[in-house]
Design an enzyme around this catalytic site. Sequence first.
Site, PDB file in Angstrom:
ATOM      1  N   CYS A  20       0.814  -1.224   0.000  1.00 46.61           N
ATOM      2  CA  CYS A  20       0.000   0.000   0.000  1.00 46.61           C
ATOM      3  C   CYS A  20       0.845   1.271   0.000  1.00 46.61           C
ATOM      4  O   CYS A  20       0.870   2.000  -0.985  1.00 46.61           O
ATOM      5  CB  CYS A  20      -0.923  -0.002   1.213  1.00 46.61           C
ATOM      6  SG  CYS A  20      -2.188  -1.272   1.110  1.00 46.61           S
TER       7      CYS A  20
HETATM    8  N1  LIG Z   1      -2.645  -6.059   1.708  1.00 39.78           N
HETATM    9  C1  LIG Z   1      -3.131  -4.975   2.275  1.00 39.78           C
HETATM   10  O1  LIG Z   1      -2.804  -4.658   3.408  1.00 39.78           O
HETATM   11  C2  LIG Z   1      -4.132  -4.086   1.567  1.00 39.78           C
HETATM   12  C3  LIG Z   1      -4.869  -3.179   2.320  1.00 39.78           C
HETATM   13  C4  LIG Z   1      -5.797  -2.368   1.686  1.00 39.78           C
HETATM   14  C5  LIG Z   1      -5.934  -2.436   0.296  1.00 39.78           C
HETATM   15  N2  LIG Z   1      -5.189  -3.306  -0.431  1.00 39.78           N
HETATM   16  C6  LIG Z   1      -5.400  -3.363  -1.866  1.00 39.78           C
HETATM   17  O2  LIG Z   1      -6.201  -4.510  -2.154  1.00 39.78           O
HETATM   18  C7  LIG Z   1      -5.838  -5.069  -3.415  1.00 39.78           C
HETATM   19  C8  LIG Z   1      -5.472  -6.536  -3.234  1.00 39.78           C
HETATM   20  O3  LIG Z   1      -4.328  -6.617  -2.408  1.00 39.78           O
HETATM   21  P1  LIG Z   1      -3.920  -7.940  -1.644  1.00 39.78           P
HETATM   22  O4  LIG Z   1      -2.899  -7.538  -0.647  1.00 39.78           O
HETATM   23  O5  LIG Z   1      -5.136  -8.684  -1.186  1.00 39.78           O
HETATM   24  O6  LIG Z   1      -3.244  -8.749  -2.841  1.00 39.78           O
HETATM   25  P2  LIG Z   1      -2.868 -10.315  -2.863  1.00 39.78           P
HETATM   26  O7  LIG Z   1      -1.780 -10.455  -3.846  1.00 39.78           O
HETATM   27  O8  LIG Z   1      -2.683 -10.822  -1.473  1.00 39.78           O
HETATM   28  O9  LIG Z   1      -4.192 -11.004  -3.418  1.00 39.78           O
HETATM   29  C9  LIG Z   1      -4.676 -10.821  -4.708  1.00 39.78           C
HETATM   30  C10 LIG Z   1      -5.243 -12.135  -5.206  1.00 39.78           C
HETATM   31  O10 LIG Z   1      -5.813 -11.901  -6.493  1.00 39.78           O
HETATM   32  C11 LIG Z   1      -5.577 -13.046  -7.297  1.00 39.78           C
HETATM   33  N3  LIG Z   1      -5.734 -12.651  -8.686  1.00 39.78           N
HETATM   34  C12 LIG Z   1      -4.888 -11.945  -9.479  1.00 39.78           C
HETATM   35  N4  LIG Z   1      -5.450 -11.749 -10.689  1.00 39.78           N
HETATM   36  C13 LIG Z   1      -6.664 -12.333 -10.656  1.00 39.78           C
HETATM   37  C14 LIG Z   1      -7.716 -12.475 -11.595  1.00 39.78           C
HETATM   38  N5  LIG Z   1      -7.636 -11.942 -12.817  1.00 39.78           N
HETATM   39  N6  LIG Z   1      -8.807 -13.160 -11.229  1.00 39.78           N
HETATM   40  C15 LIG Z   1      -8.904 -13.709  -9.994  1.00 39.78           C
HETATM   41  N7  LIG Z   1      -7.954 -13.605  -9.059  1.00 39.78           N
HETATM   42  C16 LIG Z   1      -6.848 -12.913  -9.388  1.00 39.78           C
HETATM   43  C17 LIG Z   1      -4.167 -13.472  -6.897  1.00 39.78           C
HETATM   44  O11 LIG Z   1      -3.947 -14.835  -7.232  1.00 39.78           O
HETATM   45  C18 LIG Z   1      -4.208 -13.236  -5.391  1.00 39.78           C
HETATM   46  O12 LIG Z   1      -4.636 -14.375  -4.685  1.00 39.78           O
HETATM   47  C19 LIG Z   1      -4.701  -4.197  -3.938  1.00 39.78           C
HETATM   48  O13 LIG Z   1      -5.247  -3.210  -4.755  1.00 39.78           O
HETATM   49  C20 LIG Z   1      -4.146  -3.564  -2.680  1.00 39.78           C
HETATM   50  O14 LIG Z   1      -3.522  -2.330  -2.946  1.00 39.78           O
HETATM   51  C21 LIG Z   1      -4.293  -4.165   0.185  1.00 39.78           C
END
Ligand SMILES: NC(=O)c1ccc[n+]([C@@H]2O[C@H](COP(=O)([O-])OP(=O)(O)OC[C@H]3O[C@@H](n4cnc5c(N)ncnc54)[C@H](O)[C@@H]3O)[C@@H](O)[C@H]2O)c1
Length: 431
Positions: A270
Amino acid sequence: MTLREKLSEKKALQSVIGLGYVGLPLAVEFTKAGLETVGIDIDSRKVEAVNAGRSYIGDVRQDELSDVVGSGLLRATDDFSVLAKVDTINIAVPTPLRKTKDPDISYIVAALKEIREYLHKGQLIILESTTYPGTTEEVMLPLLEESGLKVGKDFYLAFSPERVDPGNEKYTTKNIPKVVGGVTPACTELAAMLYRAAGMNPVPVSSTRVAETVKLLENTFRSVNIGLVNEIAMMCNKMGINVWEVIDAAATKPFGFMPFYPGPGLGGHCIPIDPFYLSWKAKQSGFDARFIELAGMINGDMPGYVVVRVSEALNERKKCLNGSKILIMGVSYKKDIDDTRESPAYDIIRLLVRMGADVYWNDPFVKKLEAENGSAKFLEYDAGSIREMDCAIVVTGHTGVDYSVLVDNCQMIFDSRNVLKKFDSDRIVRM
Ligand SMILES: NC(=O)c1ccc[n+]([C@@H]2O[C@H](COP(=O)([O-])OP(=O)(O)OC[C@H]3O[C@@H](n4cnc5c(N)ncnc54)[C@H](O)[C@@H]3O)[C@@H](O)[C@H]2O)c1
């Protein structure tokens, strides 16, 4: 039955695309509120793990996951055709930066192309991935309307940023208010209904752009304040002032001050990334976001600053980085979690290796490092191994670690997080 009726009677079928740090806790929260949910991920290992009730995310308790899977309320699949049956779709796929620091929204676009295939009347789509203002209406909406269906009439589209803080036990997916901005008032209202049905507290705003910008303001606020305090820390070091004491005393002011702490650099998915989504978009309107760029530069230089300070401290002890054995203590980007994405530990390791140091690592939360950091070797955390080290750098301080083992046995420790504040030893060099 209309979507409104289904949501109010908890008869809708929910789905979450992307079962990572954000998506899995969200899907579990839905099901804990009695909302049947399908999780969709392209990673078949995650799909298998969910269906076996096996949690791979620290914030999702093992027993909670196996309960909701066992009750039949949650299941996972990598087959997008299930979208033909679902009423709501929350998207939580990654939004990284390209090497050029430009937004990479290809994961959102890939998910959308699947959604477009199965889009049907009455469906609600909510993007939760962090992204630049305009993504929902400039990128998602035209793609979805290619189906011939109209937003606000046939289907509903909204943005609701995920604000979860992994490892935070007080504020979780459930009790962090959900900012919601829809393309039309009906979109906002239905998205808010979904979150209310899940026991969450929606905060409606006037548009998707406002909702998108809220998340970027929040993370830019953190990045800029961390950048400021990192600069104050470097300044205090030059002037021989203890920055930690300054911050603690300033924090006694009951108003107008919020403590931020210096550190070895930003990490996670983030704070090092999101502000650049905002500055990239602002540039398209001819606006240079100077605070964002400056904070990015200062925070990005912190791993280098740590290495310089360590090199100076070794020099005082008639040693140099070249050939020294250096332990990186804590490699995740923050305490008490296993996530090493963008961790400053990686930059520090790379710089140390380049200077000829023999680098080791230890972290009770992390099982292995990213492949390209293979040059750092795992070190057991015991007095004997630690005595071999010329220096340890505390990059992340986890709770539950007995730091007296480190303080009593390591020849020198650079404490970048003030986790050793209760120890008084001339072996400790403070940030
Ligand atoms: N991790 C955090 O602390 C956090 C907090 C707030 C917001 N975010 C935001 O949330 C979003 C997700 O982050 P995250 O940390 O959960 O990521 P992550 O990498 O942990 O999870 C994303 C998941 O999406 C899957 N994926 C990718 N492409 C795909 C598709 N086309 N169809 C289906 N699944 C697909 C991946 O395999 C993975 O399991 C990002 O935009 C991030 O900036 C993250």
